[in-house]
Design a protein around this motif. Structure first.
Motif, PDB file in Angstrom:
ATOM      1  N   LYS A 125      26.304  58.410   5.697  1.00  0.00           N
ATOM      2  CA  LYS A 125      27.412  57.447   5.756  1.00  0.00           C
ATOM      3  C   LYS A 125      28.665  58.112   6.306  1.00  0.00           C
ATOM      4  O   LYS A 125      29.414  57.504   7.080  1.00  0.00           O
ATOM      5  CB  LYS A 125      27.687  56.890   4.351  1.00  0.00           C
ATOM      6  CG  LYS A 125      28.666  55.735   4.321  1.00  0.00           C
ATOM      7  CD  LYS A 125      28.099  54.509   5.024  1.00  0.00           C
ATOM      8  CE  LYS A 125      29.042  53.338   4.965  1.00  0.00           C
ATOM      9  NZ  LYS A 125      28.526  52.158   5.714  1.00  0.00           N
ATOM     10  N   GLU A 149      28.408  58.225  10.015  1.00  0.00           N
ATOM     11  CA  GLU A 149      28.607  56.878  10.569  1.00  0.00           C
ATOM     12  C   GLU A 149      30.089  56.503  10.571  1.00  0.00           C
ATOM     13  O   GLU A 149      30.613  55.993  11.575  1.00  0.00           O
ATOM     14  CB  GLU A 149      27.809  55.889   9.710  1.00  0.00           C
ATOM     15  CG  GLU A 149      27.949  54.438  10.110  1.00  0.00           C
ATOM     16  CD  GLU A 149      27.279  53.518   9.102  1.00  0.00           C
ATOM     17  OE1 GLU A 149      27.836  52.439   8.836  1.00  0.00           O
ATOM     18  OE2 GLU A 149      26.211  53.890   8.575  1.00  0.00           O
ATOM     19  N   LEU A 150      30.763  56.769   9.453  1.00  0.00           N
ATOM     20  CA  LEU A 150      32.189  56.425   9.357  1.00  0.00           C
ATOM     21  C   LEU A 150      33.034  57.296  10.272  1.00  0.00           C
ATOM     22  O   LEU A 150      34.039  56.829  10.820  1.00  0.00           O
ATOM     23  CB  LEU A 150      32.660  56.581   7.909  1.00  0.00           C
ATOM     24  CG  LEU A 150      32.102  55.566   6.907  1.00  0.00           C
ATOM     25  CD1 LEU A 150      32.548  55.915   5.493  1.00  0.00           C
ATOM     26  CD2 LEU A 150      32.555  54.158   7.259  1.00  0.00           C
ATOM     27  N   ASP A 176      32.308  58.465  13.231  1.00  0.00           N
ATOM     28  CA  ASP A 176      32.270  57.907  14.586  1.00  0.00           C
ATOM     29  C   ASP A 176      33.227  56.712  14.702  1.00  0.00           C
ATOM     30  O   ASP A 176      33.950  56.567  15.681  1.00  0.00           O
ATOM     31  CB  ASP A 176      30.847  57.465  14.938  1.00  0.00           C
ATOM     32  CG  ASP A 176      29.931  58.646  15.196  1.00  0.00           C
ATOM     33  OD1 ASP A 176      30.451  59.743  15.485  1.00  0.00           O
ATOM     34  OD2 ASP A 176      28.706  58.481  15.099  1.00  0.00           O
ATOM     35  N   LYS A 177      33.195  55.865  13.684  1.00  0.00           N
ATOM     36  CA  LYS A 177      34.044  54.668  13.691  1.00  0.00           C
ATOM     37  C   LYS A 177      35.526  55.043  13.607  1.00  0.00           C
ATOM     38  O   LYS A 177      36.347  54.589  14.409  1.00  0.00           O
ATOM     39  CB  LYS A 177      33.661  53.772  12.517  1.00  0.00           C
ATOM     40  CG  LYS A 177      34.582  52.581  12.327  1.00  0.00           C
ATOM     41  CD  LYS A 177      34.326  51.906  10.990  1.00  0.00           C
ATOM     42  CE  LYS A 177      35.393  50.856  10.707  1.00  0.00           C
ATOM     43  NZ  LYS A 177      35.260  50.279   9.355  1.00  0.00           N
ATOM     44  N   TYR A 178      35.850  55.890  12.626  1.00  0.00           N
ATOM     45  CA  TYR A 178      37.255  56.234  12.390  1.00  0.00           C
ATOM     46  C   TYR A 178      37.843  57.075  13.520  1.00  0.00           C
ATOM     47  O   TYR A 178      39.009  56.939  13.855  1.00  0.00           O
ATOM     48  CB  TYR A 178      37.401  56.981  11.065  1.00  0.00           C
ATOM     49  CG  TYR A 178      37.124  56.121   9.849  1.00  0.00           C
ATOM     50  CD1 TYR A 178      37.407  54.755   9.842  1.00  0.00           C
ATOM     51  CD2 TYR A 178      36.585  56.672   8.692  1.00  0.00           C
ATOM     52  CE1 TYR A 178      37.161  53.968   8.733  1.00  0.00           C
ATOM     53  CE2 TYR A 178      36.327  55.878   7.570  1.00  0.00           C
ATOM     54  CZ  TYR A 178      36.620  54.528   7.599  1.00  0.00           C
ATOM     55  OH  TYR A 178      36.371  53.759   6.503  1.00  0.00           O
ATOM     56  N   GLU A 179      37.007  57.953  14.086  1.00  0.00           N
ATOM     57  CA  GLU A 179      37.510  58.824  15.151  1.00  0.00           C
ATOM     58  C   GLU A 179      37.955  58.004  16.357  1.00  0.00           C
ATOM     59  O   GLU A 179      39.009  58.252  16.945  1.00  0.00           O
ATOM     60  CB  GLU A 179      36.434  59.829  15.563  1.00  0.00           C
ATOM     61  CG  GLU A 179      36.933  60.903  16.511  1.00  0.00           C
ATOM     62  CD  GLU A 179      35.889  61.972  16.778  1.00  0.00           C
ATOM     63  OE1 GLU A 179      36.278  63.128  16.999  1.00  0.00           O
ATOM     64  OE2 GLU A 179      34.692  61.651  16.780  1.00  0.00           O
ATOM     65  N   ALA A 180      37.156  56.987  16.705  1.00  0.00           N
ATOM     66  CA  ALA A 180      37.497  56.140  17.848  1.00  0.00           C
ATOM     67  C   ALA A 180      38.801  55.382  17.577  1.00  0.00           C
ATOM     68  O   ALA A 180      39.673  55.292  18.454  1.00  0.00           O
ATOM     69  CB  ALA A 180      36.362  55.164  18.124  1.00  0.00           C
ATOM     70  N   GLU A 181      38.947  54.853  16.378  1.00  0.00           N
ATOM     71  CA  GLU A 181      40.154  54.093  16.028  1.00  0.00           C
ATOM     72  C   GLU A 181      41.370  55.020  15.900  1.00  0.00           C
ATOM     73  O   GLU A 181      42.487  54.638  16.254  1.00  0.00           O
ATOM     74  CB  GLU A 181      39.918  53.319  14.730  1.00  0.00           C
ATOM     75  CG  GLU A 181      38.848  52.236  14.881  1.00  0.00           C
ATOM     76  CD  GLU A 181      38.544  51.528  13.578  1.00  0.00           C
ATOM     77  OE1 GLU A 181      39.170  51.858  12.554  1.00  0.00           O
ATOM     78  OE2 GLU A 181      37.667  50.641  13.564  1.00  0.00           O
ATOM     79  N   THR A 208      27.292  65.656  10.872  1.00  0.00           N
ATOM     80  CA  THR A 208      28.438  65.434  11.771  1.00  0.00           C
ATOM     81  C   THR A 208      28.636  66.554  12.782  1.00  0.00           C
ATOM     82  O   THR A 208      29.314  66.360  13.790  1.00  0.00           O
ATOM     83  CB  THR A 208      29.744  65.298  10.961  1.00  0.00           C
ATOM     84  OG1 THR A 208      30.061  66.557  10.336  1.00  0.00           O
ATOM     85  CG2 THR A 208      29.609  64.221   9.883  1.00  0.00           C
TER      86      THR A 208
END
Length: 203
Positions: A88, A91-92, A94-99, A147
């Motif tokens: 998890k 997964e998070l 990847d999401k948070y890094e882009a944002e 990661t």
């Protein structure tokens, strides 16, 4: 009926049964189903080629004694418990890094980090606080596995060196090291084998 006639009838019956078997086998297949294999050239010949998925094969577990067996299954339980958190985290990340990188200013990035931090603590804080020291150590290693970054590096990148240094000190008090890296070949070989079994659905 003569013996020769009986022999002819017997042979016809055998041929009929054989033909009927072939017909049934043909019916079991989908009509007009063709599968083309990719060809590769080797020494002037064209050979059929197909990439197959790797299938892990696990030897039967053997232990020196009952004490080693208990230790292994205790480790297995801990890995099964924390592995979902590590996946998890990847997964998070990847999401948070882009944002995070999409934020226009440093102020917006700091605000975003605080928001994410609150969300994570609200959602996972109570569960992670229940982890034992040894489970926490395994989680630290698995985060690096999933990661490609140690926990120390992740904190430093998001919160800065001073914060990472502080949490490293806290981790040290409890016998852990946020800079610890995952070693699937030697030190963490058993953990790696357990994870491969989890991913293969064996355990």
């Amino acid at each position: 009926m003569s013996l020769s006639s009986q022999g002819i009838m017997k042979n016809c019956l055998i041929l009929f049964v054989w033909f009927f078997g072939l017909a049934l086998a043909g019916m079991a297949q989908e009509p007009d189903s063709l599968y083309w294999l990719e060809g590769v050239e080797s020494n002037g010949d064209t050979l059929p080629h197909q990439n197959l998925e790797e299938i892990p094969v696990f030897p039967k577990l053997k232990f020196k004694n009952h004490r080693y067996e208990k230790r292994y299954y205790r480790l297995e339980r801990k890995v099964k418990k924390v592995y979902p958190y590590a996946t998890k985290a990847a997964e998070l990340l990847d999401k948070y890094e882009a944002e995070y990188l999409a934020a226009a200013t440093e102020k917006e990035r700091r605000k975003y980090v605080k928001q994410v931090e609150k969300e994570l603590f609200d959602q996972y804080g109570s569960e992670l606080k229940k982890l034992t020291i040894s489970e926490g150590r395994i989680l630290i290693k698995l985060i690096d596995r999933q990661t490609g970054h140690t926990s120390y590096e992740l904190i430093k990148d998001l919160k800065g060196g001073l914060v990472a240094f502080f949490w490293q000190g806290v981790a040290r008090l409890f016998g852990n090291d946020l800079k610890e890296e995952y070693d699937p070949v030697i030190e963490d070989l058993l953990i790696e084998q357990i994870i491969l079994r989890i991913e293969a659905g064996v355990i």
